[in-house]
Design a protein around this motif. Structure first.
Motif, mmCIF file in Angstrom:
data_model
loop_
_atom_site.group_PDB
_atom_site.id
_atom_site.type_symbol
_atom_site.label_atom_id
_atom_site.label_comp_id
_atom_site.label_asym_id
_atom_site.label_seq_id
_atom_site.Cartn_x
_atom_site.Cartn_y
_atom_site.Cartn_z
ATOM 1 N N VAL A 60 0.836 -1.206 0.000
ATOM 2 C CA VAL A 60 0.000 0.000 0.000
ATOM 3 C C VAL A 60 0.869 1.255 0.000
ATOM 4 N N GLY A 61 1.884 1.278 0.872
ATOM 5 C CA GLY A 61 2.757 2.442 0.944
ATOM 6 C C GLY A 61 3.528 2.672 -0.341
ATOM 7 N N GLY A 62 4.057 1.602 -0.928
ATOM 8 C CA GLY A 62 4.810 1.727 -2.173
ATOM 9 C C GLY A 62 3.958 2.220 -3.327
ATOM 10 N N THR A 63 2.755 1.687 -3.455
ATOM 11 C CA THR A 63 1.850 2.119 -4.529
ATOM 12 C C THR A 63 1.456 3.576 -4.357
ATOM 13 N N LEU A 64 1.140 3.956 -3.142
ATOM 14 C CA LEU A 64 0.689 5.320 -2.868
ATOM 15 C C LEU A 64 1.780 6.347 -3.159
ATOM 16 N N GLY A 101 3.612 -0.920 -10.363
ATOM 17 C CA GLY A 101 3.281 -2.333 -10.315
ATOM 18 C C GLY A 101 4.386 -3.207 -9.769
ATOM 19 N N THR A 102 5.624 -2.725 -9.874
ATOM 20 C CA THR A 102 6.742 -3.501 -9.355
ATOM 21 C C THR A 102 7.341 -2.887 -8.093
ATOM 22 N N LEU A 103 7.183 -1.568 -7.934
ATOM 23 C CA LEU A 103 7.701 -0.946 -6.718
ATOM 24 C C LEU A 103 6.893 -1.366 -5.497
ATOM 25 N N ALA A 104 5.589 -1.568 -5.678
ATOM 26 C CA ALA A 104 4.763 -2.019 -4.551
ATOM 27 C C ALA A 104 5.250 -3.367 -4.024
ATOM 28 N N LEU A 291 12.432 11.177 -2.079
ATOM 29 C CA LEU A 291 12.809 10.328 -0.949
ATOM 30 C C LEU A 291 12.152 10.804 0.344
ATOM 31 N N CYS A 292 12.145 12.099 0.577
ATOM 32 C CA CYS A 292 11.524 12.633 1.795
ATOM 33 C C CYS A 292 10.038 12.278 1.840
ATOM 34 N N GLY A 293 9.361 12.430 0.692
ATOM 35 C CA GLY A 293 7.941 12.079 0.637
ATOM 36 C C GLY A 293 7.704 10.596 0.840
ATOM 37 N N VAL A 298 5.606 5.919 3.858
ATOM 38 C CA VAL A 298 5.745 4.501 4.217
ATOM 39 C C VAL A 298 6.027 4.322 5.709
ATOM 40 N N SER A 299 6.944 5.131 6.256
ATOM 41 C CA SER A 299 7.278 4.959 7.673
ATOM 42 C C SER A 299 6.110 5.342 8.580
ATOM 43 N N THR A 300 5.347 6.370 8.185
ATOM 44 C CA THR A 300 4.182 6.768 8.988
ATOM 45 C C THR A 300 3.101 5.695 8.941
ATOM 46 N N LEU A 301 2.864 5.143 7.762
ATOM 47 C CA LEU A 301 1.856 4.090 7.620
ATOM 48 C C LEU A 301 2.224 2.879 8.473
ATOM 49 N N ARG A 302 3.479 2.452 8.411
ATOM 50 C CA ARG A 302 3.912 1.288 9.187
ATOM 51 C C ARG A 302 3.826 1.568 10.689
ATOM 52 N N GLU A 303 4.217 2.750 11.104
ATOM 53 C CA GLU A 303 4.167 3.101 12.522
ATOM 54 C C GLU A 303 2.737 3.086 13.046
#
Length: 315
Positions: A60-64, A101-104, A291-293, A298-303
């Motif tokens: 989810v984080g990678g796609t977003l 499709g592959t980064l996710a 990278l900052c975005g 991703v880190s906020t979603l996982r946290e």
């Protein structure tokens, strides 16, 4: 026998050992006590996500983040290769299918491997130290180069040759093979992804935690300002450290014929000696912003998912 005068002294009733005050604990209280035990410092032991939960968070984080930031990727690639910028909006999103499709799955893979390493290191019984957090993330990132290297190469060649994904893969494989084609630029990708993943799964959470627990009014107890600041710090650091390797890798992967850049090392020294150090940071602003975005998303979603699971485990 002569009865003694006065009342008999009252015998104190002894409770069975199983019901003595010091040992008398109901199962409910015992379970609660066990769940809330953490460490001698009183810090909660955070929940660890299962492999499937980590896969979902990464996907989810990678796609977003890729969908939101695809124009930044296009700007980075065009700047690094020295080709003209797209003139129409759809061209800025060319390659989004292969990238998202592959980064996710790649991000999902990184997050999952990181979770497995965390559980291996801690046994699921304690929290990670800061160095362990960063170390697990870097190893997870390095392993993902097996997937990410070919993805980058296919997208670069797709944009360069204006082909479909299928035709691009067919062209690369037929003309250049696996080692000199599909996996060209692999080791540069290992370096880049180890530092990149160490950033968003390691440095960003560590800095965010430090800011949350600091005495600075702007960050103390404030999740989103701390998370954003931690992600910006980690993103800028990761970009500065990895961009030269990324530039060399991109030039190498764009030159499959090896006419100008036979290796990433050759590309690095050619840029440094003939074009100056600034040339190694071509597209640096676009990549740093991206990278900052990505780190923040991703880190906020996982946290948030970890916090939710921890709160429910402790209730």
């Amino acid at each position: 026998h002569t009865r003694s005068s006065g009342p008999h002294p009252r015998r104190q009733r002894r409770l069975p050992p199983a019901l003595s005050h010091s040992d008398h604990t109901t199962p409910t209280r015992l379970c609660k006590h066990t769940r809330t035990m953490s460490s001698s410092s009183g810090q909660k032991v955070r929940a660890q996500l299962t492999p499937m939960e980590n896969l979902a968070v990464g996907a989810v984080g990678g796609t977003l983040e890729t969908t939101i930031q695809m124009p930044l990727l296009t700007l980075k690639f065009a700047t690094q290769e020295g080709r003209p910028l797209p003139k129409r909006l759809p061209e800025w999103y060319r390659g989004l299918g292969i990238q998202a499709g592959t980064l996710a799955p790649i991000t999902a893979f990184q997050v999952m491997v990181n979770g497995l390493l965390e559980k291996t290191v801690t046994g699921g019984q304690r929290n990670l130290s800061d160095m362990e957090t960063i170390g697990c993330a870097m190893v997870a990132g390095g392993t993902s180069a097996t997937l990410y290297g070919p993805v980058d190469l296919i997208m670069i060649q797709q944009q360069k040759r204006q082909l479909s994904v299928f035709d691009t893969v067919k062209y690369i494989h037929t003309k250049f093979g696996i080692q000199n084609g599909i996996f060209r630029g692999f080791w540069s990708t290992v370096v880049r992804e180890a530092i990149y993943t160490g950033g968003y799964l390691g440095i960003a959470p560590v800095v965010t935690k430090s800011l949350l627990n600091s005495n600075m009014d702007a960050f103390k107890g404030k999740e989103y300002p701390s998370g954003l600041a931690g992600s910006i710090f980690a993103g800028v650091l990761a970009a500065v450290l990895t961009h030269p390797a990324d530039t060399a890798k991109t030039c190498m992967q764009a030159d499959l014929e090896q006419k100008v850049y036979p290796t990433a090392r050759h590309a690095f020294w050619d840029h440094l000696n003939n074009k100056g150090i600034a040339s190694l940071y071509k597209g640096g602003l676009a990549r740093t912003t991206r990278l900052c975005g990505a780190f923040f998303i991703v880190s906020t979603l996982r946290e948030k998912v970890i916090q939710y699971k921890t709160d429910n485990m402790q209730d």
